[in-house]
Scaffold this motif. Structure first.
Motif, PDB file in Angstrom:
ATOM      1  N   SER A  91      -9.155  27.872  -7.775  1.00 52.73           N
ATOM      2  CA  SER A  91      -9.833  28.921  -7.326  1.00 52.73           C
ATOM      3  C   SER A  91      -9.231  29.413  -5.823  1.00 52.73           C
ATOM      4  CB  SER A  91     -11.299  28.532  -7.082  1.00 52.73           C
ATOM      5  OG  SER A  91     -11.784  28.109  -8.362  1.00 52.73           O
ATOM      6  N   ASP A 127     -23.381  28.014  -8.448  1.00 52.01           N
ATOM      7  CA  ASP A 127     -23.649  28.886  -7.196  1.00 52.01           C
ATOM      8  C   ASP A 127     -24.094  30.446  -7.718  1.00 52.01           C
ATOM      9  OD1 ASP A 127     -22.535  27.157  -5.613  1.00 52.01           O
ATOM     10  OD2 ASP A 127     -20.824  28.306  -4.607  1.00 52.01           O
ATOM     11  N   ARG A 177     -23.289  34.453  -0.895  1.00 54.82           N
ATOM     12  CA  ARG A 177     -23.567  33.503  -1.384  1.00 54.82           C
ATOM     13  C   ARG A 177     -25.018  32.974  -1.212  1.00 54.82           C
ATOM     14  NH1 ARG A 177     -23.246  27.923  -0.183  1.00 54.82           N
ATOM     15  NH2 ARG A 177     -22.972  26.423  -2.019  1.00 54.82           N
ATOM     16  N   LEU A 181     -14.846  25.864  -7.454  1.00 53.36           N
ATOM     17  CA  LEU A 181     -14.919  26.963  -6.337  1.00 53.36           C
ATOM     18  C   LEU A 181     -13.876  26.599  -5.329  1.00 53.36           C
ATOM     19  CD1 LEU A 181     -18.270  28.808  -6.764  1.00 53.36           C
ATOM     20  CD2 LEU A 181     -15.986  29.192  -7.915  1.00 53.36           C
ATOM     21  N   LYS A 182     -13.842  25.165  -4.948  1.00 52.48           N
ATOM     22  CA  LYS A 182     -12.994  24.673  -3.755  1.00 52.48           C
ATOM     23  C   LYS A 182     -11.752  24.067  -4.092  1.00 52.48           C
ATOM     24  CE  LYS A 182     -16.771  24.877  -0.283  1.00 52.48           C
ATOM     25  NZ  LYS A 182     -17.581  24.361   0.576  1.00 52.48           N
ATOM     26  N   ASN A 192     -16.920  20.791  -6.879  1.00 50.77           N
ATOM     27  CA  ASN A 192     -17.040  22.319  -6.762  1.00 50.77           C
ATOM     28  C   ASN A 192     -15.637  22.861  -7.155  1.00 50.77           C
ATOM     29  OD1 ASN A 192     -17.512  25.005  -6.255  1.00 50.77           O
ATOM     30  ND2 ASN A 192     -18.276  24.772  -4.265  1.00 50.77           N
ATOM     31  N   GLY A 206     -16.102  26.473 -13.758  1.00 54.09           N
ATOM     32  CA  GLY A 206     -15.680  27.848 -13.239  1.00 54.09           C
ATOM     33  C   GLY A 206     -16.173  29.107 -14.066  1.00 54.09           C
ATOM     34  N   VAL A 254     -27.172  26.928  -3.934  1.00 48.79           N
ATOM     35  CA  VAL A 254     -26.633  26.115  -5.170  1.00 48.79           C
ATOM     36  C   VAL A 254     -27.888  25.542  -5.915  1.00 48.79           C
ATOM     37  CG1 VAL A 254     -25.543  24.000  -5.875  1.00 48.79           C
ATOM     38  CG2 VAL A 254     -24.684  25.080  -3.944  1.00 48.79           C
ATOM     39  N   ARG A 304     -20.246  25.277 -11.309  1.00 47.00           N
ATOM     40  CA  ARG A 304     -19.384  24.569 -10.245  1.00 47.00           C
ATOM     41  C   ARG A 304     -18.701  23.310 -10.923  1.00 47.00           C
ATOM     42  NH1 ARG A 304     -21.345  24.361  -4.467  1.00 47.00           N
ATOM     43  NH2 ARG A 304     -21.321  22.181  -4.817  1.00 47.00           N
ATOM     44  N   THR A 305     -19.459  22.811 -11.994  1.00 47.77           N
ATOM     45  CA  THR A 305     -19.025  21.428 -12.638  1.00 47.77           C
ATOM     46  C   THR A 305     -18.503  21.559 -13.776  1.00 47.77           C
ATOM     47  OG1 THR A 305     -21.388  21.490 -12.855  1.00 47.77           O
ATOM     48  CG2 THR A 305     -20.788  20.136 -11.418  1.00 47.77           C
TER      49      THR A 305
END
Length: 366
Positions: free
Chosen positions: A185, A81, A88, A180-181, A178, A56, A91, A118-119
């Motif tokens: 987040s 991202d 967006r 972000l999901k 992710n 993040g 990726v 993301r990771t």
């Protein structure tokens, strides 16, 4: 090697040699420039780059111009991202030194950019060197900081492990992780809050996933990693005074009790209590929310709930809260991603369960 991704703009990912940086002169701004804004823990001790590995982490900035080049090293299995002007772009993955070249941006700006990891840390360390803007573009200061801030401390659930996988039977793949999901987040975005994620898959309060001992000794647990700038570097120490949240969310315990042998109740509760005391020491009396679930139930559920109630009494601290997320919240089809972890739909359900409680305590609308 050149890869072209055709979106609404042209994005080119090119591998670069180390001496290319010495050739950059015009319109290039180093990562140390004060106009770059970093959300998340980064090591800025080097002038040429910043490095980071927690999930993040965001590089944020504004610029003028119609072309953008990002210079970075992605790490072994990291994915990022890219968001330009709230859209967006795609990726990106790059294990070595790389430039992401974006052409065809509409108008001279100012444009806003967010480059997001993301990771999680185990996928590798990332380095951001800087950015270049053409023609005759300029770097501008970021103006989107929020007065609301949340720190999330957790494990794979908080990381968004497998959140983009198609089903529970898929095995872990960094491409489907992710943050972000994740619920973290989603909650932060609902509150329009800036946030830090301090999380690593498989880690517990005293026992990491699958350990054959009730207390892990060979791999650092999450409380032991909490003070690090970098997840995977035990020599780094984070300056807690540099960023103070208005709330802290802890979601730990799943890995302590998901397999046997379970840790002793007293040891687990004492170490969890010590983590809260650490939060108190560095952040003062901010609200702390202790989450359990939905991937674990008893005895973790009761242990954490009891620990929170005892903490309030022993330390005369009414600003610590328990949120128990029932396993029944998620169904075993649409709500699950890789290795039975929550999917994006599952994370939305978790966030919707948490948000009203946090909103009531924090007096934050969402």
């Amino acid at each position: 090697m050149l890869t072209t991704v055709r979106l609404s703009i042209i994005v080119m990912v090119l591998s670069i040699s180390g001496d290319l940086f010495s050739q950059i002169r015009n319109n290039y701004f180093s990562a140390s420039h004060p106009y770059f804004n970093y959300m998340g823990r980064v090591d800025s001790s080097q002038r040429e780059y910043v490095r980071f590995d927690w999930p993040g982490v965001r590089v944020r900035f504004r610029f003028t111009g119609k072309e953008l080049k990002l210079y970075f090293k992605g790490g072994q299995r990291n994915y990022f991202d890219l968001i330009v002007d709230e859209k967006r772009m795609g990726v990106f993955y790059a294990s070595g030194d790389t430039v992401v070249e974006i052409e065809g941006i509409k108008g001279k700006g100012p444009h806003s950019v967010q480059f997001i990891k993301r990771t999680e840390g185990e996928m590798g360390e990332a380095r951001f060197y800087g950015a270049a803007f053409y023609p005759e573009g300029k770097l501008l200061p970021w103006i989107g900081n929020s007065t609301r801030r949340i720190e999330f401390i957790g494990n794979s659930i908080t990381c968004g492990y497998g959140s983009e996988a198609l089903g529970r039977d898929e095995k872990f793949d960094p491409r489907t992780e992710n943050v972000l999901k994740s619920y973290a987040s989603i909650v932060a975005n609902a509150f329009q809050a800036d946030y830090h994620v301090v999380a690593h898959s498989g880690l517990g309060v005293v026992r990491n996933y699958g350990d054959n001992q009730p207390v892990s000794v060979n791999l650092a647990t999450m409380p032991q990693r909490y003070s690090r700038i970098l997840d995977m570097d035990d020599s780094s120490t984070w300056d807690f005074s540099s960023w103070c949240p208005g709330a802290v969310v802890i979601n730990l315990g799943t890995n302590d009790f998901s397999t046997k042998p379970h840790p002793d109740k007293a040891i687990f509760q004492r170490k969890y209590e010590e983590l809260i005391l650490k939060v108190r020491n560095v952040y003062g009396s901010v609200p702390v929310f202790c989450l359990v679930g939905p991937m674990i139930d008893e005895p973790c559920f009761s242990y954490v709930k009891e620990m929170v109630e005892n903490f309030k009494l022993v330390y005369n601290d009414s600003n610590v809260y328990f949120i128990g997320i029932p396993t029944e919240l998620l169904n075993d089809k649409d709500d699950l991603g890789a290795d039975w972890h929550p999917s994006y739909i599952g994370h939305q359900k978790i966030a919707n369960f948490i948000l009203p409680v946090m909103s009531n305590i924090l007096k934050w609308n969402y």
